[in-house]
Design a protein around this motif. Structure first.
Motif, PDB file in Angstrom:
ATOM      1  N   VAL A 195       0.861  -1.191   0.000  1.00 50.18           N
ATOM      2  CA  VAL A 195       0.000   0.000   0.000  1.00 50.18           C
ATOM      3  C   VAL A 195       0.898   1.242   0.000  1.00 50.18           C
ATOM      4  N   PRO A 196       0.754   2.144  -0.992  1.00 49.40           N
ATOM      5  CA  PRO A 196       1.641   3.309  -1.089  1.00 49.40           C
ATOM      6  C   PRO A 196       1.615   4.199   0.143  1.00 49.40           C
ATOM      7  N   SER A 197       2.814   4.556   0.639  1.00 54.99           N
ATOM      8  CA  SER A 197       2.960   5.495   1.742  1.00 54.99           C
ATOM      9  C   SER A 197       4.396   5.987   1.780  1.00 54.99           C
ATOM     10  N   LEU A 198       4.575   7.231   2.237  1.00 54.15           N
ATOM     11  CA  LEU A 198       5.915   7.806   2.409  1.00 54.15           C
ATOM     12  C   LEU A 198       5.995   8.394   3.812  1.00 54.15           C
ATOM     13  N   PRO A 199       6.620   7.694   4.753  1.00 49.50           N
ATOM     14  CA  PRO A 199       6.654   8.147   6.159  1.00 49.50           C
ATOM     15  C   PRO A 199       7.215   9.547   6.348  1.00 49.50           C
ATOM     16  N   ASN A 200       8.283   9.923   5.607  1.00 48.16           N
ATOM     17  CA  ASN A 200       8.873  11.260   5.751  1.00 48.16           C
ATOM     18  C   ASN A 200       9.723  11.600   4.530  1.00 48.16           C
ATOM     19  N   SER A 201      10.393  12.761   4.573  1.00 42.65           N
ATOM     20  CA  SER A 201      11.188  13.218   3.428  1.00 42.65           C
ATOM     21  C   SER A 201      12.387  12.313   3.162  1.00 42.65           C
ATOM     22  N   ASP A 202      12.925  11.704   4.219  1.00 45.34           N
ATOM     23  CA  ASP A 202      14.030  10.760   4.018  1.00 45.34           C
ATOM     24  C   ASP A 202      13.566   9.562   3.188  1.00 45.34           C
ATOM     25  N   ALA A 203      12.318   9.173   3.405  1.00 44.11           N
ATOM     26  CA  ALA A 203      11.764   8.061   2.640  1.00 44.11           C
ATOM     27  C   ALA A 203      11.669   8.413   1.156  1.00 44.11           C
ATOM     28  N   LEU A 204      11.386   9.705   0.853  1.00 43.27           N
ATOM     29  CA  LEU A 204      11.331  10.144  -0.541  1.00 43.27           C
ATOM     30  C   LEU A 204      12.697  10.003  -1.196  1.00 43.27           C
ATOM     31  N   TYR A 205      13.760  10.394  -0.478  1.00 43.01           N
ATOM     32  CA  TYR A 205      15.125  10.281  -1.014  1.00 43.01           C
ATOM     33  C   TYR A 205      15.451   8.820  -1.310  1.00 43.01           C
ATOM     34  N   ILE A 206      15.127   7.939  -0.355  1.00 42.76           N
ATOM     35  CA  ILE A 206      15.369   6.508  -0.553  1.00 42.76           C
ATOM     36  C   ILE A 206      14.515   5.976  -1.700  1.00 42.76           C
ATOM     37  N   ALA A 207      13.242   6.433  -1.775  1.00 39.36           N
ATOM     38  CA  ALA A 207      12.329   5.967  -2.829  1.00 39.36           C
ATOM     39  C   ALA A 207      12.839   6.356  -4.209  1.00 39.36           C
ATOM     40  N   ILE A 208      13.329   7.604  -4.345  1.00 42.54           N
ATOM     41  CA  ILE A 208      13.880   8.042  -5.636  1.00 42.54           C
ATOM     42  C   ILE A 208      15.127   7.231  -5.977  1.00 42.54           C
ATOM     43  N   GLY A 209      15.936   6.953  -4.943  1.00 44.59           N
ATOM     44  CA  GLY A 209      17.109   6.098  -5.155  1.00 44.59           C
ATOM     45  C   GLY A 209      16.709   4.715  -5.630  1.00 44.59           C
ATOM     46  N   ILE A 210      15.619   4.155  -5.050  1.00 47.68           N
ATOM     47  CA  ILE A 210      15.130   2.837  -5.464  1.00 47.68           C
ATOM     48  C   ILE A 210      14.659   2.877  -6.913  1.00 47.68           C
ATOM     49  N   ILE A 211      13.941   3.943  -7.280  1.00 46.91           N
ATOM     50  CA  ILE A 211      13.476   4.078  -8.673  1.00 46.91           C
ATOM     51  C   ILE A 211      14.676   4.182  -9.618  1.00 46.91           C
ATOM     52  N   GLY A 212      15.668   5.001  -9.211  1.00 44.79           N
ATOM     53  CA  GLY A 212      16.871   5.136 -10.035  1.00 44.79           C
ATOM     54  C   GLY A 212      17.641   3.843 -10.142  1.00 44.79           C
ATOM     55  N   ALA A 213      17.625   3.055  -9.075  1.00 46.46           N
ATOM     56  CA  ALA A 213      18.336   1.781  -9.067  1.00 46.46           C
ATOM     57  C   ALA A 213      17.573   0.717  -9.843  1.00 46.46           C
ATOM     58  N   THR A 214      16.261   0.881  -9.948  1.00 46.77           N
ATOM     59  CA  THR A 214      15.445  -0.137 -10.608  1.00 46.77           C
ATOM     60  C   THR A 214      15.269   0.179 -12.087  1.00 46.77           C
ATOM     61  N   VAL A 215      14.685   1.361 -12.385  1.00 43.13           N
ATOM     62  CA  VAL A 215      14.513   1.763 -13.784  1.00 43.13           C
ATOM     63  C   VAL A 215      15.795   2.468 -14.210  1.00 43.13           C
ATOM     64  N   MET A 216      16.717   1.725 -14.804  1.00 44.32           N
ATOM     65  CA  MET A 216      18.049   2.284 -15.079  1.00 44.32           C
ATOM     66  C   MET A 216      18.150   2.778 -16.516  1.00 44.32           C
ATOM     67  N   PRO A 217      18.618   4.011 -16.731  1.00 48.91           N
ATOM     68  CA  PRO A 217      18.647   4.579 -18.080  1.00 48.91           C
ATOM     69  C   PRO A 217      19.493   3.784 -19.068  1.00 48.91           C
ATOM     70  N   HIS A 218      20.649   3.265 -18.619  1.00 47.07           N
ATOM     71  CA  HIS A 218      21.505   2.567 -19.585  1.00 47.07           C
ATOM     72  C   HIS A 218      20.855   1.269 -20.078  1.00 47.07           C
ATOM     73  N   ASN A 219      19.931   0.706 -19.281  1.00 47.26           N
ATOM     74  CA  ASN A 219      19.232  -0.497 -19.713  1.00 47.26           C
ATOM     75  C   ASN A 219      18.318  -0.241 -20.905  1.00 47.26           C
ATOM     76  N   LEU A 220      17.812   0.984 -21.013  1.00 49.98           N
ATOM     77  CA  LEU A 220      16.950   1.320 -22.148  1.00 49.98           C
ATOM     78  C   LEU A 220      17.757   1.331 -23.447  1.00 49.98           C
ATOM     79  N   TYR A 221      18.992   1.845 -23.374  1.00 54.27           N
ATOM     80  CA  TYR A 221      19.879   1.795 -24.545  1.00 54.27           C
ATOM     81  C   TYR A 221      20.248   0.344 -24.867  1.00 54.27           C
TER      82      TYR A 221
END
Length: 625
Positions: A195-221
């Motif tokens: 269930v989507p939730s973001l406890p605090n701003s630190d969680a946003l930083y980690i979440a963006i890191g997870i997205i960056g680590a998962t959807v990787m730009p070089h993989n699209l190339y």
């Protein structure tokens, strides 16, 4: 000239025609997505997953699931682009945008590759340190040695490489199956974490890191290139079938990657968060705490083995992506070992400096930072991709539906918005805490505004401008020999050295113009793989087979024009083998194409002209490209 092939040495090297329908047909297409999937479980993911799991328990599992759905859609778009257009994403960008924009996009893509490789270097070094006790600094330097593994694997053919990667993925997967058994996570909380939730701003930083680590730009190339390793019927029916089977490939492989990422986060939640250890972000700390918390020595051992496997597999695919990006954006080919070392050094130098200056404790922060950098680069890869696969002309009727376009743009908007907030917050924090904010106002702020303008440009450019015609790539497969007249030349036996580069066409045209149809022509090419140097003409590897085919293509095209031509294939160092062939034959003239570089560039591009000119007894005619 017509376009070059993406990853030319393995392009269309796997036959799918003639396979029985059903499982064997699907099996022929399976493989590319597994090479993609390792990028979704590289050491950078481990850092963000461990930080997310220890800090917020199971709360961020939904981010992994969302990232996986995003990845599946985007990778399917990337595969569609490669299958339909026979261009990779970098080539398609070069066809569409101006030189300046392409140079900037290339720079950003290289930054992403460097960030990715930094994570792989650190991850492998940490794994080596944990398993064998070798200090982290030495571990970082040891990672240079895997530079040549890619060259060995790709020389054996893409299927062998895929098998090697799948074996590493299996090691990672089985390791975490046992880790889950040891950890005994709370199933109810796992489902609650969806269930989507973001406890605090630190969680946003980690979440963006997870997205960056998962959807990787070089993989699209990478994916848009790897799907072109399959040779299939280019009819509408054949393309539809290839799209279908590659989607199956992507679905299976990326779900396996999701399992690994979820397992790492769940392991961190069950082992650390549950026991009140909310600040375990370092991979080393996680390794040390697993045995006492889970009650078995196998837990840290399996953890380290999986980490090494993840680092090794992702470094191979990262290198391939680097090759695709350089050749696609710049139309520039350099020797693979040089490309690999450059990529490795770009990652190793900041890692060594950071470890020397801050100590080994900085590795976790570096890993997470590398993933945030990847996330920031995503928009510059995703937005062009969506434009390309939505283009009816470019996609020849295989463009994506309106529904898929809306979903893709929602994903792009989500990622770009999250990144914009992250950048704004970071710069705001720097300005408030800096002792000299004026420097930031005149450096970081203008640079950020510049990248924002570029992002807006690539969003709206396709709507207001037409794509350039064609793509000015070199091709060793086809030559447009537009010969208007020939001069009689007394030399009747002319040799032409070819290396399947942009210089070949000019060299061959000069030869034919000099000799006319009364001369005899010999095309010489030297296979310079490690195997060729050791085994000579007894070598029977994938690259030799490809070179033989390309040389035969040249022969056939020239012969069809009415010229007498033969071919000679040598093995070893061109600087030695070409003179040997010339001196043993009865030739009157040798013609070679040259890029006109000297000094340091000779090392980078591997020119052989100077070695040849001093070892032959006949005139050498150089055609500068």
């Amino acid at each position: 000239m017509s376009k070059s092939k993406s990853l030319e040495e393995v392009n269309e090297s796997v036959a799918t025609e003639g396979k029985a329908t059903g499982f064997r047909k699907i099996l022929a297409f399976l493989g590319p997505a597994y090479l993609i999937s390792v990028g979704y479980m590289d050491p950078g993911n481990w850092a963000t997953d461990i930080a997310g799991g220890s800090q917020f328990g199971y709360a961020l599992i939904w981010v992994l699931l969302m990232s996986n759905i995003m990845a599946l859609l985007l990778q399917s778009l990337s595969a569609r682009l490669g299958i339909v257009t026979q261009h990779d994403l970098a080539q398609a960008s070069r066809e569409t945008y101006s030189k300046f924009v392409n140079y900037v996009l290339y720079f950003l893509a290289e930054v992403a590759i460097a960030a990715c490789d930094l994570a792989e270097v650190l991850g492998m070094a940490i794994g080596i340190n944990l398993l064998f006790g070798i200090p982290l600094m030495e571990g970082v330097l040891i990672t240079v040695l895997d530079t040549f593994l890619l060259l060995f694997l790709i020389n054996k053919g893409i299927r062998k490489m895929e098998a090697f990667i799948i074996a590493l993925v299996a090691i990672i997967g089985f390791s975490f199956v046992f880790e889950m058994i040891f950890a005994q996570p709370e199933v109810g909380k796992i489902f609650a974490g969806l269930v989507p939730s973001l406890p605090n701003s630190d969680a946003l930083y980690i979440a963006i890191g997870i997205i960056g680590a998962t959807v990787m730009p070089h993989n699209l190339y990478l994916h848009s290139s790897l799907v072109q390793t399959r040779k299939f019927d280019r009819s509408d029916k054949g393309i539809k079938q290839a799209l279908k089977y590659n989607f199956i490939d992507s679905t299976i492989a990326l779900n396996l990657a999701f399992f690994v990422n979820a397992a790492i986060l769940i392991l961190a939640a069950a082992a650390f968060h549950k026991n009140g250890m909310f600040n375990v972000a370092e991979i080393q700390d996680a390794h040390q705490l697993l045995a006492p918390l889970l009650g078995t020595q196998w837990a840290p051992i399996l953890f380290a083995v999986a980490l090494i496997a993840a680092g090794q597999s992702s470094t191979i695919t990262g290198t391939l992506a680097g090759q695709i990006i350089m050749e696609g954006y710049l139309n520039l080919r350099i020797q693979p070992w040089v490309r690999r070392i450059i990529t490795r050094l770009i990652a190793i130098v900041p890692a060594v400096v950071a470890i020397m200056y801050f100590g080994e404790s900085v590795t976790g922060k570096l890993l997470i930072l590398s993933q945030v950098i990847l996330s920031l680069q995503l928009g510059f890869a995703i937005i062009p991709l969506i434009h390309f696969v939505s283009d009816k002309t470019k996609m020849k009727g295989f463009h994506i539906s309106k529904t898929t376009q809306i979903a893709a743009w929602l994903i792009a908007t989500t990622i770009v918005s999250l990144n914009a907030k992250l950048v704004f917050d970071e710069i705001k924090g720097w300005l408030e805490s800096s002792e000299n904010p004026t420097v930031l106002w005149f450096t970081v702020v203008p640079l950020t505004i510049g990248f924002l303008i570029l992002l807006l440009y690539i969003i709206f450019e396709p709507f207001v401008a037409k794509s350039k015609k064609g793509i000015d790539n070199h091709s060793p497969h086809t030559l447009l020999l537009k010969i208007e007249k020939h001069k009689n030349y007394k030399k009747k036996n002319i040799a032409v050295s070819v290396d399947f580069s942009t210089a070949d066409e000019k060299a061959i045209l000069h030869a034919l113009d000099l000799g006319g149809k009364e001369a005899k022509y010999t095309l010489i090419h030297v296979v310079e793989t490690v195997g060729a140097m050791f085994y000579g003409n007894k070598i029977s590897d994938h690259e030799t087979t490809i070179d033989e085919k390309l040389l035969q293509d040249y022969h056939n095209m020239i012969q069809e024009k009415g010229f007498e031509v033969e071919t000679k294939l040598g093995f070893g160092k061109p600087g030695k083998i070409i003179p040997k062939i010339i001196n043993e034959g009865n030739y009157d003239l040798l013609i070679m194409g040259t890029h006109g570089h000297t000094g340091f560039k000779d090392l980078i591009f591997g020119t052989t002209v100077n070695n040849v000119r001093h070892r032959i007894d006949i005139p050498l005619f150089l055609v500068k490209f």
